[in-house]
Enzyme design. Sequence first.
Site, short mmCIF file in Angstrom:
data_model
loop_
_atom_site.label_atom_id
_atom_site.label_comp_id
_atom_site.label_asym_id
_atom_site.label_seq_id
_atom_site.Cartn_x
_atom_site.Cartn_y
_atom_site.Cartn_z
N TYR A 132 0.82 -1.22 0.00
CA TYR A 132 0.00 0.00 0.00
C TYR A 132 0.85 1.27 0.00
O TYR A 132 0.45 2.31 -0.53
CB TYR A 132 -0.94 -0.03 1.20
CG TYR A 132 -2.24 0.71 0.98
CD1 TYR A 132 -2.97 0.55 -0.18
CD2 TYR A 132 -2.73 1.57 1.94
CE1 TYR A 132 -4.16 1.24 -0.38
CE2 TYR A 132 -3.92 2.26 1.77
CZ TYR A 132 -4.63 2.08 0.60
OH TYR A 132 -5.81 2.75 0.41
N LYS A 189 -3.74 8.04 3.16
CA LYS A 189 -4.90 7.73 3.99
C LYS A 189 -4.70 8.23 5.43
O LYS A 189 -5.66 8.65 6.08
CB LYS A 189 -5.17 6.23 4.00
CG LYS A 189 -5.71 5.69 2.68
CD LYS A 189 -7.05 6.28 2.31
CE LYS A 189 -7.66 5.58 1.10
NZ LYS A 189 -8.93 6.22 0.65
#
Length: 257
Positions: A156, A163
């Site tokens: 990720y 995020k």
Amino acid sequence: MAGILEGKRILVAGVTMDSSIGFAAAKVAQEQGATVLISNFGRALGITRRIAKRLPVEPPVLELDVTDPDHLAGLEAQVREHVDGLDGVVHSIAYGNPETLLGGNFLTGPWEDVAQAMHVSAYSLKSLTMACRPLLSHGGSVVGLTFDATVAWPAYDWMGVAKAGLESCSRYLARDLGPEGIRVNLVSAGPLKTLAAKAIPGFEDLESMWGSRSPLGWDNTDHAPTAKAICALLSDFFPATTGEIVHVDGGFHAMGA
């Protein structure tokens, strides 16, 4: 029996495919009685207009690039062509270049691409909320989508950092807009098979963990639980909840191993 969003006016920003969380949220919101508007921009706009016909009621499709100041400035007028205000906004928007920022590229990700990811995926929550602020004159609910940024995940990489920015941004928005009756919350979903997930090299490694560690189990093809959580937060059933992250991940986040 009336739905929990009966009479609500909801903008779902960032609907592309019918496999997206945004599409699922728009569908459940309509089923719960809301009048829904959806948005996208650029080449994807044509796809969104076709996909819109698959919803229970075909919604208006607005053109909105959340990184374009002119689009943001014109959003209120676009929305008012269809409804006289908003009660809720769903931020279903994120982007990070999969070739440079994901799949093991954390140490080499270039700033230009990181800056774009932060702009689209985190700062845009503030931009979209502020563009909708005049439409939320009686208060309302803003709901965004995250993927638990409290830990580092395989593959990720810089989207995890983006995020984390999104999660922090939501708390500051909750602080500053609470006096106006505007709630700002996030839903942290487990890995779902979406267009965004397909773009992440090695995302299968994440998905494989969920089946064995989630006490409730996890179906990565079922968007309904996430959509229902979004709609619950959009409703009047969470009147005193803001700055929160609701996990919809089968309980994975609470397990140590």
